[in-house]
Enzyme design. Sequence first.
Site, PDB file in Angstrom:
ATOM      1  N   GLY A 327      65.116  24.283  72.848  1.00 30.78           N
ATOM      2  CA  GLY A 327      64.997  25.305  71.820  1.00 30.78           C
ATOM      3  C   GLY A 327      65.321  24.756  70.438  1.00 30.78           C
ATOM      4  N   SER A 328      65.832  25.614  69.600  1.00 30.10           N
ATOM      5  CA  SER A 328      66.071  25.245  68.196  1.00 30.10           C
ATOM      6  C   SER A 328      67.257  24.323  67.993  1.00 30.10           C
ATOM      7  CB  SER A 328      66.255  26.513  67.363  1.00 30.10           C
ATOM      8  OG  SER A 328      65.055  27.268  67.337  1.00 30.10           O
TER       9      SER A 328
END
Length: 628
Positions: A327-328
């Site tokens: 993810g981020s």
Amino acid sequence: MRNPRPALKNTQQEVRTFRIRSLLALLVVMLLTSLLMGRLVYLQVFQHEVYITRSENNRVRVEPLPPTRGLIFDRNGRLLAENRPTYNLTLVRERVDDLEATLTLLVDLLDLPEEEVEAFHQRSRQRQRPFQPALLMSDLEEEQIARLAVNRHRLPGVEVEAQLLRYYPDPDIMSHALGFVGRINAEELKELDVGDYAGTHFIGKTGVERFYEEELHGQAGLRKVETNARGRVLRELGRTDPVPGQNLTLTIDKDLQALGYELLDGRRGSIVAIQPATGEILAMVSTPGFDTNRFVTGIDSASYQALQEDIDLPLFNRAIRGQYPPGSTVKPFLALAGLIEGVITPGKTIYDPGYFQLPNDSRRYRNWLRWGHGKVDMERSIAVSNNTYFYTLAHDLGIDRLSSRMHDFGFGERNTHDVFGESAALLPDRDWKRARFNQPWYPGETLSVGIGQGYWMVTPLQLATATAVLANRGHWVKPRIAKRIGDTSVETNLPDTKNDITLDNDEWWDRVFSGMEKVVSGSEGTARRIGADLKYRMGGKSGTAQVFSLGQDQKYNAEELAERLRDHALFIAFAPLEDPQIAVSVIVENAGGGSTHAAHLARAMTDAWLLEPEENDRNVEALLEAEE
């Protein structure tokens, strides 16, 4: 004239017959006597040495003396794995006259439940070297020992041995980090050294116990004893003492490990903490855990099957083998890749309308904030976790340069020194896809990788390692879990350590760190809720990893999804910003947003490590309430 009456006896004939028979009997007796005397001469003279040796072997027996397994301590000297005295039942098949009858008698004497009888018989059939004892049962009860003692005369070749048995004081909390020992199986027996493992019934199966098996095991000894006809030891004739295994001091902090386990609160997930300057693994938590003590003596098949079939996979070490989209959390690393490759500068801005489009493509790759963040530069894009900025960056980098730079941080590789079973996870590129699917790499897949989605997979340990390298401003120190072996410290500068990451401008580290600090302390930061009352400067980055892909116009709604289809929550952090002492990665499966459901766990870990107990007034209950 009458015929003469025949004689009733022919004395001469009878005497002659008697003499012949006597002579034959004498010859037979003499022949048998000669054979007996010849056999005696053969045994006593020609086979003297052979039978002297056999007699001596029956009278004198060489017994192996297993070494004491080394203890395992945490970094502060607290015991994590010890040895407790116990009594084991062993059997030497070569000394048993009727194996089946003996086993039947043992089953009756030990009063074994029906489900354990077959396992008991299987252990007796397990391949052993000649005259080596097979372990039938561990940790005998006093009543069982008494029954065996009374019936000892009926059980030749069966012994009750007093030995030290491995015991784990905190089995669930330390289960995946420490691993466990178990009975030596037939396959392992083929590979082991006969001398080193004589009389030893247990071997490290997983984790630290397996990786440091040679150091922990020690060297076997032996003793020569005199026995009577029943095999009972009369006296000891000589001995070579075993060399005990070396004690092992880990880098793990027991309190921090226990805190991580408590914070996850039984949910599926993992927390890994590393000291950046030394590479020491401070905590490596995987939940749910399991009771490792049940595996030492041999877990029954029903209990083992229940663990295997448990939907939460308690036997699976998520910290080193769990693979998740990052993810981020990877956005700070991608920002540095863009700076190194000259694709961006810290001050370069883009306008985010809420989506990104590839040239000549109508599809919109959306930002998590559907109306967009407007004008963003590198720092703000990290703080608010802007997807559009990193779609643009990933497109400009291309998958080849992106993948190469992420390898520099250890993604897609095994980078630890002594963590057994670590997975390399997956950092994709065009060659991998061609080999895996026989398909070309598409530009849209680069965009997915640019926000930590798509094919990219990481382990919690790998993510914590990359965070430690980031905190070190590119300096690589190979992570390790052993601090000392005996009295010898494990080196910090380990062989095969990756090369340091260097930047053309060291100020770029500060700019990326500034963006990460704004994540937890800035007014727009995605995890600003955990930044209140911080007593030190922290850099962090939240991440939310999709379990399945949404369509272009679909909207994610956790309440409408089955629990195991919801997003994973991730967070990375290091602190203090100016002199990092701890780097943390947190993954909570199917929990939702990382800033909401993982960030406060990282904050609790850094608080516990950096603050004195009296200062650490933000307790676990308050942090768990913050999530709600």
